[in-house]
Design a protein around this motif. Structure first.
Motif, PDB file in Angstrom:
ATOM      1  N   GLY A 103       1.423   4.819  -2.369  1.00  0.00           N
ATOM      2  CA  GLY A 103       2.671   5.458  -2.957  1.00  0.00           C
ATOM      3  C   GLY A 103       2.070   6.164  -4.091  1.00  0.00           C
TER       4      GLY A 103
ATOM      5  N   SER B 153       0.263   8.639  -4.754  1.00  0.00           N
ATOM      6  CA  SER B 153       0.056  10.245  -4.897  1.00  0.00           C
ATOM      7  C   SER B 153       0.630  10.935  -3.451  1.00  0.00           C
ATOM      8  CB  SER B 153      -1.460  10.699  -5.208  1.00  0.00           C
ATOM      9  OG  SER B 153      -2.268  10.290  -3.738  1.00  0.00           O
ATOM     10  N   GLY B 154       0.679  11.965  -3.598  1.00  0.00           N
ATOM     11  CA  GLY B 154       0.939  12.765  -2.316  1.00  0.00           C
ATOM     12  C   GLY B 154       2.275  12.712  -1.628  1.00  0.00           C
ATOM     13  N   ILE B 155       2.322  12.356  -0.331  1.00  0.00           N
ATOM     14  CA  ILE B 155       3.391  12.071   0.607  1.00  0.00           C
ATOM     15  C   ILE B 155       4.011  10.930  -0.030  1.00  0.00           C
ATOM     16  CG2 ILE B 155       4.392  11.885   2.710  1.00  0.00           C
ATOM     17  CD1 ILE B 155       1.945  13.616   3.773  1.00  0.00           C
TER      18      ILE B 155
ATOM     19  N   GLY C  99      -1.388   0.812  -4.165  1.00  0.00           N
ATOM     20  CA  GLY C  99      -2.661   1.807  -3.848  1.00  0.00           C
ATOM     21  C   GLY C  99      -3.807   1.318  -4.718  1.00  0.00           C
TER      22      GLY C  99
ATOM     23  N   ASP D 261      -5.531  -2.972  -1.980  1.00  0.00           N
ATOM     24  CA  ASP D 261      -6.315  -2.099  -0.849  1.00  0.00           C
ATOM     25  C   ASP D 261      -5.802  -2.572   0.549  1.00  0.00           C
ATOM     26  OD1 ASP D 261      -8.357  -1.212   0.931  1.00  0.00           O
ATOM     27  OD2 ASP D 261      -9.879  -1.337  -0.348  1.00  0.00           O
ATOM     28  N   VAL D 262      -5.276  -1.539   1.319  1.00  0.00           N
ATOM     29  CA  VAL D 262      -4.550  -2.157   2.723  1.00  0.00           C
ATOM     30  C   VAL D 262      -5.698  -2.573   3.701  1.00  0.00           C
ATOM     31  CG1 VAL D 262      -2.878  -0.753   2.474  1.00  0.00           C
ATOM     32  CG2 VAL D 262      -4.631   0.217   3.597  1.00  0.00           C
ATOM     33  N   SER D 263      -7.113  -2.427   3.374  1.00  0.00           N
ATOM     34  CA  SER D 263      -8.171  -2.737   4.366  1.00  0.00           C
ATOM     35  C   SER D 263      -8.696  -4.110   3.792  1.00  0.00           C
ATOM     36  CB  SER D 263      -9.256  -1.730   4.386  1.00  0.00           C
ATOM     37  OG  SER D 263      -9.717  -1.771   2.891  1.00  0.00           O
TER      38      SER D 263
ATOM     39  N   GLY E  76      -4.032   6.052   3.895  1.00  0.00           N
ATOM     40  CA  GLY E  76      -4.731   6.521   4.695  1.00  0.00           C
ATOM     41  C   GLY E  76      -5.657   7.454   4.201  1.00  0.00           C
ATOM     42  N   VAL E  77      -6.863   7.746   4.836  1.00  0.00           N
ATOM     43  CA  VAL E  77      -8.078   8.607   4.355  1.00  0.00           C
ATOM     44  C   VAL E  77      -8.124   9.477   5.505  1.00  0.00           C
ATOM     45  CG1 VAL E  77      -8.903   7.285   2.612  1.00  0.00           C
ATOM     46  CG2 VAL E  77      -9.468   6.937   5.047  1.00  0.00           C
TER      47      VAL E  77
ATOM     48  N   VAL F  67      -9.404   1.530   7.110  1.00  0.00           N
ATOM     49  CA  VAL F  67      -8.123   1.879   6.366  1.00  0.00           C
ATOM     50  C   VAL F  67      -7.094   2.424   7.198  1.00  0.00           C
ATOM     51  CG1 VAL F  67      -7.047   3.324   4.634  1.00  0.00           C
ATOM     52  CG2 VAL F  67      -9.189   2.742   4.175  1.00  0.00           C
TER      53      VAL F  67
END
Ligand SMILES: NC(=O)c1ccc[n+]([C@@H]2O[C@H](COP(=O)([O-])OP(=O)(O)OC[C@H]3O[C@@H](n4cnc5c(N)ncnc54)[C@H](OP(=O)(O)O)[C@@H]3O)[C@@H](O)[C@H]2O)c1
Length: 141
Positions: free
Chosen positions: A21, A23-25, A44, A68-70, A97-98, A118
């Motif tokens: 959350g 950056s970006g979308i 994030g 880190d979601v991983s 996501g990456v 990820v």
């Protein structure tokens, strides 16, 4: 005017978690959710981007959580913060996501592990670890 008022309160009282959350979308979604009345936790890895995102959203009805979601321990900590502060989740946007592309012949094990840790492991456990907070929202506990 009436339509605008409805938009503002559409998510009033809702608690949302947005991974990625900062950056970006994810950031655009967090801004929108807060503008519609939700309280939003953004997660994030980059603390500086999290801080900047919280500031950009307006520092009200938003919290940045370094995660880190991983990393399963990070996810447990993220949802423990949400549970402690709000007691439940109404909305989860598992957005982190990456994307790194390589031709088939050039994909390395490290590249594969990075993407899958990820985009697959992180996505699955972001949702699984949130179930408890969703059940609290549904008052199943
Ligand atoms: N934009 C597109 O055209 C497009 C197309 C298809 C799919 N998507 C997917 O949609 C999502 C958002 O895309 P976007 O364009 O907004 O990308 P972005 O600007 O690169 O944002 C990705 C977000 O994910 C976070 N993130 C990455 N790895 C993470 C991890 N391990 N743990 C926690 N957070 C992590 C990043 O923050 P940190 O780096 O600080 O962790 C960042 O906030 C991504 O999953 C992307 O793959 C995008």
């Amino acid at each position: 005017m009436i339509a605008e008022e409805k938009k503002v309160s559409k998510l009033k009282g809702k608690v949302a978690v947005i991974t990625g959350g900062n950056s970006g979308i994810g950031l655009a979604t967090a801004q929108r959710f807060v503008s519609e009345g939700a309280y939003v936790f953004i997660a994030g890895r980059r603390q500086s981007e999290l801080d900047a995102a919280v500031k950009q959203i307006g520092e009200k009805n938003v919290s940045g959580v370094h995660a880190d979601v991983s990393n399963i321990a990070d996810l447990d900590r993220l949802y423990a913060v949400v549970e402690e502060q709000k007691g439940r989740i109404d909305i989860l946007f598992a957005n982190a996501g990456v994307s790194e592309f390589a031709p088939l012949g050039k994909i390395t094990e490290a590249h594969f592990d990075k993407i899958f840790s990820v985009n697959v492991k992180g996505l699955l456990f972001s949702v699984q670890k949130a179930l408890h907070c969703f059940m609290m929202a549904a008052q199943l506990f």
